[in-house]
Design a protein around this motif. Structure first.
Motif, PDB file in Angstrom:
ATOM      1  N   ASP A  83       0.857  -1.181   0.000  1.00 30.45           N
ATOM      2  CA  ASP A  83       0.000   0.000   0.000  1.00 30.45           C
ATOM      3  C   ASP A  83       0.896   1.235   0.000  1.00 30.45           C
ATOM      4  O   ASP A  83       1.710   1.412   0.911  1.00 30.45           O
ATOM      5  CB  ASP A  83      -0.889  -0.016   1.247  1.00 30.45           C
ATOM      6  N   PRO A  84       0.790   2.108  -1.019  1.00 26.97           N
ATOM      7  CA  PRO A  84       1.694   3.253  -1.096  1.00 26.97           C
ATOM      8  C   PRO A  84       1.529   4.265   0.036  1.00 26.97           C
ATOM      9  O   PRO A  84       2.409   5.106   0.246  1.00 26.97           O
ATOM     10  CB  PRO A  84       1.343   3.882  -2.455  1.00 26.97           C
ATOM     11  N   GLU A 170       2.170   8.050  -2.153  1.00 27.82           N
ATOM     12  CA  GLU A 170       1.075   8.155  -3.118  1.00 27.82           C
ATOM     13  C   GLU A 170       1.565   8.561  -4.503  1.00 27.82           C
ATOM     14  O   GLU A 170       0.952   8.203  -5.515  1.00 27.82           O
ATOM     15  CB  GLU A 170       0.045   9.167  -2.615  1.00 27.82           C
ATOM     16  N   ALA A 171       2.680   9.282  -4.581  1.00 27.52           N
ATOM     17  CA  ALA A 171       3.218   9.699  -5.880  1.00 27.52           C
ATOM     18  C   ALA A 171       3.621   8.504  -6.736  1.00 27.52           C
ATOM     19  O   ALA A 171       3.747   8.632  -7.962  1.00 27.52           O
ATOM     20  CB  ALA A 171       4.421  10.620  -5.680  1.00 27.52           C
ATOM     21  N   ASN A 172       3.809   7.343  -6.111  1.00 23.35           N
ATOM     22  CA  ASN A 172       4.172   6.127  -6.849  1.00 23.35           C
ATOM     23  C   ASN A 172       3.017   5.126  -6.932  1.00 23.35           C
ATOM     24  O   ASN A 172       3.227   3.963  -7.276  1.00 23.35           O
ATOM     25  CB  ASN A 172       5.380   5.465  -6.182  1.00 23.35           C
ATOM     26  N   SER A 173       1.810   5.589  -6.618  1.00 27.34           N
ATOM     27  CA  SER A 173       0.648   4.710  -6.654  1.00 27.34           C
ATOM     28  C   SER A 173       0.465   4.124  -8.049  1.00 27.34           C
ATOM     29  O   SER A 173       0.543   4.833  -9.054  1.00 27.34           O
ATOM     30  CB  SER A 173      -0.604   5.498  -6.248  1.00 27.34           C
ATOM     31  N   ALA A 223       2.481  -1.260  -6.361  1.00 30.72           N
ATOM     32  CA  ALA A 223       1.948  -0.282  -5.402  1.00 30.72           C
ATOM     33  C   ALA A 223       0.443  -0.135  -5.610  1.00 30.72           C
ATOM     34  O   ALA A 223      -0.007   0.398  -6.617  1.00 30.72           O
ATOM     35  CB  ALA A 223       2.641   1.065  -5.592  1.00 30.72           C
ATOM     36  N   GLU A 224      -0.322  -0.614  -4.647  1.00 29.95           N
ATOM     37  CA  GLU A 224      -1.782  -0.498  -4.749  1.00 29.95           C
ATOM     38  C   GLU A 224      -2.381  -0.423  -3.364  1.00 29.95           C
ATOM     39  O   GLU A 224      -1.882  -1.043  -2.418  1.00 29.95           O
ATOM     40  CB  GLU A 224      -2.375  -1.684  -5.517  1.00 29.95           C
ATOM     41  N   GLU A 225      -3.461   0.340  -3.242  1.00 25.65           N
ATOM     42  CA  GLU A 225      -4.142   0.435  -1.959  1.00 25.65           C
ATOM     43  C   GLU A 225      -4.808  -0.883  -1.624  1.00 25.65           C
ATOM     44  O   GLU A 225      -5.358  -1.557  -2.486  1.00 25.65           O
ATOM     45  CB  GLU A 225      -5.212   1.533  -2.001  1.00 25.65           C
TER      46      GLU A 225
END
Length: 227
Positions: A83-84, A170-173, A223-225
């Protein structure tokens, strides 16, 4: 009876000596390392420039992922979903054929540790210091506190990365990359004192920092929530 006693004593001394010799073997010897493991465990913390603030263990439900590698650094379960938005503690564990852990051998004392540094390369991530007030980029912060001889590790230039903290931000989501956790031994130990916290992500680390890769553990990161 004396002969048997002498023989028994000799065997006992031999086994004791072997055990002590095994403990003294340099862990970077490729003939000693049988397998490795990287543990990613979610913790509390907040990004600030090239490092974290308020790092603390997380109670209750949390992400906890282990990746296993053979002696050649190959893995069968190396697809990692992170999770990013979360911060992870990364712990390297290195094992010999008997299953004994060797990773603390790289941190025996300052003289030994000065030759080693970890890089997390291949991701070409957006780094946190470049995101300004957003503070939503990637950070990889080695953070050991004490050498094996009990003396304190003196700040960012002495840390190695056997224990580290990591966030994608989050910038690498949505990013997907094959990245490598690299433990490098420098030709000149003075090299370590010149490495900044933002120098962990270089693709050309090998030409920048002369030395030898002791471990190169490659795995895929997505990278994923997490729902």
């Amino acid at each position: 009876m004396k002969k048997y006693c002498y023989a028994f004593t000799a065997i006992a001394l031999f086994l004791t000596a072997c055990s002590k010799d095994d403990e003294k073997v340099a862990p970077e010897d490729p003939n000693v390392i049988s397998s490795s493991r990287l543990d990613f465990i979610e913790v509390n913390g907040s990004a600030h420039g090239d490092h974290f603030h308020d790092l603390a263990e997380k109670t209750g439900e949390k992400d906890s992922i282990a990746i296993l590698f053979n002696a050649q650094g190959e893995t069968q379960n190396g697809h990692l979903h992170l999770d990013p938005h979360k911060v992870y503690r990364i712990q390297l564990r290195v094992f010999n054929k008997a299953g004994h852990e060797l990773q603390q051998g790289f941190l025996q004392n300052k003289t030994v540790a000065d030759s080693f540094k970890v890089f997390l390369t291949g991701g070409n991530f957006v780094l946190n210091p470049t995101t300004g007030d957003a503070e939503n980029g990637a950070i990889f912060q080695p953070r050991e506190q004490v050498y094996g001889d009990g003396t304190s590790i003196g700040g960012k230039y002495e840390t190695t990365g056997i224990l580290a903290y990591f966030t994608l931000g989050e910038a690498n989501s949505g990013a997907e990359a094959d990245i490598s956790y690299v433990l490098r031994k420098f030709t000149d130990p003075a090299t370590k004192a010149k490495i900044e916290r933002t120098d962990w992500n270089y693709l050309d680390y090998a030409t920048r920092y002369a030395g030898t890769d002791i471990l190169k553990l490659t795995f895929e990161v997505h990278a994923e929530e997490h729902e």
